[in-house]
Design a protein around this motif. Structure first.
Motif, PDB file in Angstrom:
ATOM      1  N   GLY A 121       0.800  -1.221   0.000  1.00  0.00           N
ATOM      2  CA  GLY A 121       0.000   0.000   0.000  1.00  0.00           C
ATOM      3  C   GLY A 121       0.828   1.263   0.000  1.00  0.00           C
ATOM      4  O   GLY A 121       0.320   2.350   0.333  1.00  0.00           O
ATOM      5  N   SER A 122       2.104   1.162  -0.377  1.00  0.00           N
ATOM      6  CA  SER A 122       3.001   2.323  -0.361  1.00  0.00           C
ATOM      7  C   SER A 122       3.070   3.034  -1.708  1.00  0.00           C
ATOM      8  O   SER A 122       3.795   4.024  -1.835  1.00  0.00           O
ATOM      9  CB  SER A 122       4.418   1.878   0.041  1.00  0.00           C
ATOM     10  N   LEU A 123       2.354   2.531  -2.699  1.00  0.00           N
ATOM     11  CA  LEU A 123       2.386   3.128  -4.039  1.00  0.00           C
ATOM     12  C   LEU A 123       1.162   4.008  -4.255  1.00  0.00           C
ATOM     13  O   LEU A 123       0.029   3.600  -3.990  1.00  0.00           O
ATOM     14  CB  LEU A 123       2.424   2.021  -5.100  1.00  0.00           C
ATOM     15  N   LYS A 124       1.405   5.228  -4.733  1.00  0.00           N
ATOM     16  CA  LYS A 124       0.324   6.153  -5.061  1.00  0.00           C
ATOM     17  C   LYS A 124       0.545   6.695  -6.472  1.00  0.00           C
ATOM     18  O   LYS A 124       1.686   6.936  -6.878  1.00  0.00           O
ATOM     19  CB  LYS A 124       0.272   7.308  -4.052  1.00  0.00           C
ATOM     20  N   ILE A 125      -0.554   6.868  -7.196  1.00  0.00           N
ATOM     21  CA  ILE A 125      -0.489   7.383  -8.553  1.00  0.00           C
ATOM     22  C   ILE A 125      -0.995   8.824  -8.544  1.00  0.00           C
ATOM     23  O   ILE A 125      -2.053   9.121  -7.995  1.00  0.00           O
ATOM     24  CB  ILE A 125      -1.341   6.540  -9.525  1.00  0.00           C
ATOM     25  N   LEU A 126      -0.195   9.706  -9.150  1.00  0.00           N
ATOM     26  CA  LEU A 126      -0.546  11.122  -9.217  1.00  0.00           C
ATOM     27  C   LEU A 126      -1.008  11.454 -10.631  1.00  0.00           C
ATOM     28  O   LEU A 126      -0.373  11.047 -11.612  1.00  0.00           O
ATOM     29  CB  LEU A 126       0.671  11.972  -8.831  1.00  0.00           C
ATOM     30  N   GLY A 157       7.437  10.865 -15.763  1.00  0.00           N
ATOM     31  CA  GLY A 157       7.543  10.173 -17.047  1.00  0.00           C
ATOM     32  C   GLY A 157       8.850  10.475 -17.747  1.00  0.00           C
ATOM     33  O   GLY A 157       9.534   9.580 -18.240  1.00  0.00           O
ATOM     34  N   GLU A 158       9.209  11.754 -17.790  1.00  0.00           N
ATOM     35  CA  GLU A 158      10.446  12.202 -18.410  1.00  0.00           C
ATOM     36  C   GLU A 158      11.178  13.117 -17.425  1.00  0.00           C
ATOM     37  O   GLU A 158      10.576  13.623 -16.471  1.00  0.00           O
ATOM     38  CB  GLU A 158      10.160  12.967 -19.712  1.00  0.00           C
ATOM     39  N   PRO A 159      12.475  13.343 -17.608  1.00  0.00           N
ATOM     40  CA  PRO A 159      13.200  14.255 -16.711  1.00  0.00           C
ATOM     41  C   PRO A 159      12.543  15.638 -16.692  1.00  0.00           C
ATOM     42  O   PRO A 159      12.265  16.206 -17.737  1.00  0.00           O
ATOM     43  CB  PRO A 159      14.603  14.311 -17.328  1.00  0.00           C
ATOM     44  N   ASP A 160      12.285  16.141 -15.501  1.00  0.00           N
ATOM     45  CA  ASP A 160      11.631  17.436 -15.333  1.00  0.00           C
ATOM     46  C   ASP A 160      12.472  18.278 -14.380  1.00  0.00           C
ATOM     47  O   ASP A 160      12.458  18.059 -13.167  1.00  0.00           O
ATOM     48  CB  ASP A 160      10.209  17.259 -14.791  1.00  0.00           C
ATOM     49  N   ASN A 161      13.191  19.246 -14.934  1.00  0.00           N
ATOM     50  CA  ASN A 161      14.115  20.049 -14.134  1.00  0.00           C
ATOM     51  C   ASN A 161      13.394  20.890 -13.097  1.00  0.00           C
ATOM     52  O   ASN A 161      13.910  21.123 -11.996  1.00  0.00           O
ATOM     53  CB  ASN A 161      14.936  20.956 -15.063  1.00  0.00           C
ATOM     54  N   ASN A 191       7.484   5.862   0.742  1.00  0.00           N
ATOM     55  CA  ASN A 191       6.337   6.185  -0.099  1.00  0.00           C
ATOM     56  C   ASN A 191       6.806   6.330  -1.549  1.00  0.00           C
ATOM     57  O   ASN A 191       7.739   7.084  -1.825  1.00  0.00           O
ATOM     58  CB  ASN A 191       5.683   7.494   0.353  1.00  0.00           C
ATOM     59  N   LEU A 192       6.182   5.598  -2.441  1.00  0.00           N
ATOM     60  CA  LEU A 192       6.506   5.658  -3.865  1.00  0.00           C
ATOM     61  C   LEU A 192       5.353   6.332  -4.604  1.00  0.00           C
ATOM     62  O   LEU A 192       4.218   5.856  -4.546  1.00  0.00           O
ATOM     63  CB  LEU A 192       6.737   4.248  -4.420  1.00  0.00           C
ATOM     64  N   ILE A 193       5.663   7.458  -5.252  1.00  0.00           N
ATOM     65  CA  ILE A 193       4.643   8.212  -5.981  1.00  0.00           C
ATOM     66  C   ILE A 193       5.006   8.218  -7.458  1.00  0.00           C
ATOM     67  O   ILE A 193       6.091   8.670  -7.834  1.00  0.00           O
ATOM     68  CB  ILE A 193       4.543   9.658  -5.453  1.00  0.00           C
ATOM     69  N   LEU A 194       4.113   7.704  -8.292  1.00  0.00           N
ATOM     70  CA  LEU A 194       4.313   7.702  -9.737  1.00  0.00           C
ATOM     71  C   LEU A 194       3.261   8.594 -10.384  1.00  0.00           C
ATOM     72  O   LEU A 194       2.084   8.540 -10.009  1.00  0.00           O
ATOM     73  CB  LEU A 194       4.194   6.289 -10.314  1.00  0.00           C
ATOM     74  N   THR A 195       3.689   9.404 -11.318  1.00  0.00           N
ATOM     75  CA  THR A 195       2.700  10.126 -12.112  1.00  0.00           C
ATOM     76  C   THR A 195       2.066   9.146 -13.098  1.00  0.00           C
ATOM     77  O   THR A 195       2.629   8.075 -13.378  1.00  0.00           O
ATOM     78  CB  THR A 195       3.347  11.290 -12.875  1.00  0.00           C
ATOM     79  N   GLN A 196       0.903   9.502 -13.615  1.00  0.00           N
ATOM     80  CA  GLN A 196       0.242   8.616 -14.570  1.00  0.00           C
ATOM     81  C   GLN A 196       1.106   8.419 -15.808  1.00  0.00           C
ATOM     82  O   GLN A 196       1.161   7.326 -16.386  1.00  0.00           O
ATOM     83  CB  GLN A 196      -1.118   9.210 -14.946  1.00  0.00           C
TER      84      GLN A 196
END
Length: 207
Positions: A121-126, A157-161, A191-196
């Protein structure tokens, strides 16, 4: 097929995301994850420790005293390892500690790590993440909205400065693009947060 809640930047759930079971729902292989972490740490080692042998230490060309008749032990050079300032026996020399795992093993280790985060339950999608300019305050507020105040790994998704600059002064927060995902950073965060976009990119890379 595993489902994970989808959140917006205000921390409100706006839906659910169906994750690829071949990546986020595999049999967790702890041995491969352990090997991947060891490989990651070994590849980070600089390996530049260096000592000089008796042949490399400066001086010591003359015999310190004659062989017999002095009552002292016989010596041929003051750069012997027995002397202070002499060479080092079997000391470290520059070397490369790095090694690689088979490609399939590395991918399975990453999939196992992602699966473990889903199951715990440590993964969240932003839904999306982006800043027009670096804003540390907004980044801190976003993490607070998502209830992820401790060690956090945010994957874009891609490098974001702009995202990197917004988070670099917040302790315990690390930003990675999806193609740089690794087992060590996944397991090292609470906590692991991934963007869509990152989810889609990860499914492209690791499927």
């Amino acid at each position: 097929m595993p489902k994970v809640a989808l959140y917006n930047t205000q921390g409100d759930q706006v839906g659910e995301v169906d994750l690829n079971p071949s990546i986020f729902d595999v049999d967790v292989n702890e041995t491969l994850m352990h090997n991947a972490v060891l490989m990651h740490l070994a590849n980070r080692r600089q390996g530049n420790a260096s000592t000089k042998t008796r042949a490399e230490v400066r001086g010591g060309g003359r015999k310190p005293w004659r062989q017999k008749g002095t009552g002292r032990a016989r010596h041929g050079t003051i750069r012997s390892p027995l002397w202070v300032g002499g060479g080092i026996t079997f000391g470290p020399h520059p070397r490369d500690f790095g090694y690689t795992m088979p490609k399939k093993a590395k991918r399975l280790a990453i999939k196992s790590a992602l699966t473990s985060k889903v199951k715990s339950g440590s993964l969240k999608i932003l839904e999306q993440l982006g800043f027009q300019e670096p804003k540390t305050k907004e980044m801190a507020q976003l993490l607070g909205n998502l209830k992820a105040p401790k060690k956090v790994l945010v994957v874009t998704g891609e490098p974001d400065n702009m995202v990197v600059k917004s988070a670099r002064n917040i302790p315990g927060v690390k930003i990675l693009p999806a193609y740089q995902l690794n087992v060590y950073d996944i397991l090292n965060c609470e906590n692991l947060i991934l963007t869509q976009e990152a989810v889609n990119r990860a499914e492209e890379v690791f499927s």
